[in-house]
Design a protein around this motif. Sequence first.
Motif, short mmCIF file in Angstrom:
data_model
loop_
_atom_site.label_atom_id
_atom_site.label_comp_id
_atom_site.label_asym_id
_atom_site.label_seq_id
_atom_site.Cartn_x
_atom_site.Cartn_y
_atom_site.Cartn_z
N VAL A 1 0.73 -1.08 0.48
CA VAL A 1 0.00 -0.09 0.02
C VAL A 1 1.21 1.44 -0.17
N TRP A 2 0.54 1.94 -0.95
CA TRP A 2 1.12 3.50 -1.00
C TRP A 2 0.22 4.53 -0.88
N THR A 3 0.35 5.64 -0.31
CA THR A 3 -0.38 6.87 0.16
C THR A 3 0.50 7.64 -0.51
N CYS A 4 -0.32 8.79 -0.52
CA CYS A 4 0.23 10.11 -1.06
C CYS A 4 -1.39 11.37 -0.60
N GLU A 5 -0.59 12.64 -1.09
CA GLU A 5 -1.88 13.77 -0.72
C GLU A 5 -3.14 12.92 -1.25
N GLY A 6 -4.43 13.54 -0.55
CA GLY A 6 -5.37 12.51 -1.32
C GLY A 6 -6.44 11.18 -2.07
N GLY A 7 -4.67 10.51 -2.45
CA GLY A 7 -4.53 9.39 -2.86
C GLY A 7 -4.32 7.99 -2.54
N LEU A 8 -4.49 6.95 -2.42
CA LEU A 8 -4.22 5.43 -1.89
C LEU A 8 -3.48 5.15 -3.34
N LEU A 9 -2.47 3.62 -3.03
CA LEU A 9 -2.32 2.61 -4.57
C LEU A 9 -1.82 1.67 -2.98
N THR A 10 -2.94 0.18 -3.67
CA THR A 10 -2.21 -0.98 -3.45
C THR A 10 -1.91 -1.77 -4.85
N VAL A 11 -1.40 -2.43 -4.21
CA VAL A 11 -1.05 -4.05 -5.74
C VAL A 11 -0.35 -4.63 -4.89
N GLY A 12 -1.39 -6.09 -5.54
CA GLY A 12 -1.09 -7.27 -4.69
C GLY A 12 -1.43 -8.76 -5.65
N ARG A 13 -1.39 -9.89 -5.65
CA ARG A 13 -1.42 -10.76 -6.48
C ARG A 13 -3.00 -10.94 -6.11
N GLY A 14 -3.56 -11.27 -7.25
CA GLY A 14 -5.17 -11.38 -7.12
C GLY A 14 -5.14 -13.11 -7.72
N VAL A 15 -6.42 -12.69 -8.63
CA VAL A 15 -6.82 -14.02 -9.59
C VAL A 15 -5.60 -14.81 -9.96
N ALA A 16 -5.27 -15.78 -9.39
CA ALA A 16 -5.19 -16.57 -10.04
C ALA A 16 -2.73 -16.28 -10.54
N GLY A 17 -2.97 -15.45 -9.07
CA GLY A 17 -1.63 -14.87 -8.75
C GLY A 17 -1.33 -14.31 -9.57
N ARG A 18 -2.40 -13.50 -10.74
CA ARG A 18 -2.02 -12.35 -11.58
C ARG A 18 -1.63 -11.09 -10.58
N TRP A 19 -0.42 -9.96 -11.13
CA TRP A 19 -0.57 -8.73 -10.34
C TRP A 19 -1.96 -7.54 -10.74
N GLU A 20 -2.31 -7.23 -9.47
CA GLU A 20 -3.29 -6.68 -9.66
C GLU A 20 -3.33 -4.76 -8.96
N ALA A 21 -3.17 -4.12 -9.53
CA ALA A 21 -3.82 -2.63 -8.93
C ALA A 21 -4.71 -2.01 -9.00
N ALA A 22 -5.11 -1.38 -7.66
CA ALA A 22 -6.66 -0.58 -7.55
C ALA A 22 -6.15 0.93 -7.13
N VAL A 23 -6.62 1.88 -6.74
CA VAL A 23 -6.49 3.38 -6.98
C VAL A 23 -7.61 3.26 -6.30
N GLU A 24 -7.50 5.00 -5.38
CA GLU A 24 -8.55 5.56 -4.67
C GLU A 24 -8.61 6.69 -4.39
N VAL A 25 -8.87 7.83 -5.17
CA VAL A 25 -8.46 9.55 -4.90
C VAL A 25 -10.25 10.23 -3.75
N GLY A 26 -9.31 10.59 -2.98
CA GLY A 26 -10.27 11.75 -1.75
C GLY A 26 -11.30 12.56 -2.66
N PRO A 27 -12.34 12.71 -1.76
CA PRO A 27 -13.45 13.39 -2.31
C PRO A 27 -12.92 14.87 -3.43
N GLY A 28 -12.29 15.76 -2.02
CA GLY A 28 -11.73 17.11 -2.25
C GLY A 28 -10.88 17.10 -3.38
N HIS A 29 -10.06 15.27 -4.41
CA HIS A 29 -8.81 15.85 -4.85
C HIS A 29 -9.60 15.32 -6.49
N ARG A 30 -10.91 14.67 -6.45
CA ARG A 30 -10.80 14.35 -8.09
C ARG A 30 -11.36 15.60 -9.12
#
Length: 207
Positions: free
Chosen positions: A126-155
Motif C-alpha cells: 500500500v502506498w499513499t499520497c496527498e488525497g490518494g491511495l494505491l494498492t498492488v497485490g497478487r490476485g486471481v491466479a497469482g496475477r499482479w493487480e492494482a487499485a487506486v482511490e482518490v479522495g473526494p476533495g482531490h478528484r
Amino acid sequence: MNSLEAVLAAAERGAPPAPDGGLTVVAQPSPRDLGVIAFTGHTVVFADLPPAWVRERLTAGDLSAPVNPPFLLELGLRTGRSAGNLDLLAVADPLPGPPPLALREVTAADHPRVERALAYRDEVRVWTCEGGLLTVGRGVAGRWEAAVEVGPGHRGRGLGRLLATAARHLASRPLWAQIAPGNAASVRAFLAAGYVPIGSEVLLVPG
C-alpha cells in the motif's frame, strides 16, 4: 490452455483466447478464486465443476450467457457463492524509472480499499499520497493487480491517472486492473495511464 494461469499469461503477452465463439472451462486456481472471464469472442469459466455441467447450462454461440444473471445464479447455487460486480479487465506492462508522484509506502491503513485488497489479494502493498491511495497485490491466479482511490476533495485533477501510472513503475510484471464500468472516472484514469481493455470478469464470493 488447461489452466487459468496459462490463459492469463498468454493474454499478458497479447495472445488472449481466439475469438472463436468458444467456451473454456478450467479448474479454480485457488479455493478463493472462482468466476468467469469474457474475452473478445471467447469465455473462460474457472470453477471446480465438471465441464459438462457448465456447458449444459449455456447455449452454444451465446457469448453473453456466461456473464448474465441466469447462469451466474446457477453457478452460485451450485458452489454456495454469489456473483459480484461485472468488472472491466485491463492490463498494462511495467514502466522503467520512478513513479510520477511522491508516494509513501505504509504497512497498514484503515481504508475500505485496503480491506478489500486484503480479502481478494496476497502480498498486498500500500502506498499513499496527498488525497490518494494505491494498492498492488497478487490476485486471481497469482496475477499482479492494482487499485487506486482518490479522495473526494482531490478528484478531477488527474490524480487517479498518476496513481494508475505509478503502479506500473512499481511493478516488475504486467499489471491488471478490475474496474467497475459505471465508475467512468476510474475507467478514464486507467485508460489514460496506458492500461489496455482485454475483457470483463465476474468473481463469485462465498456467502
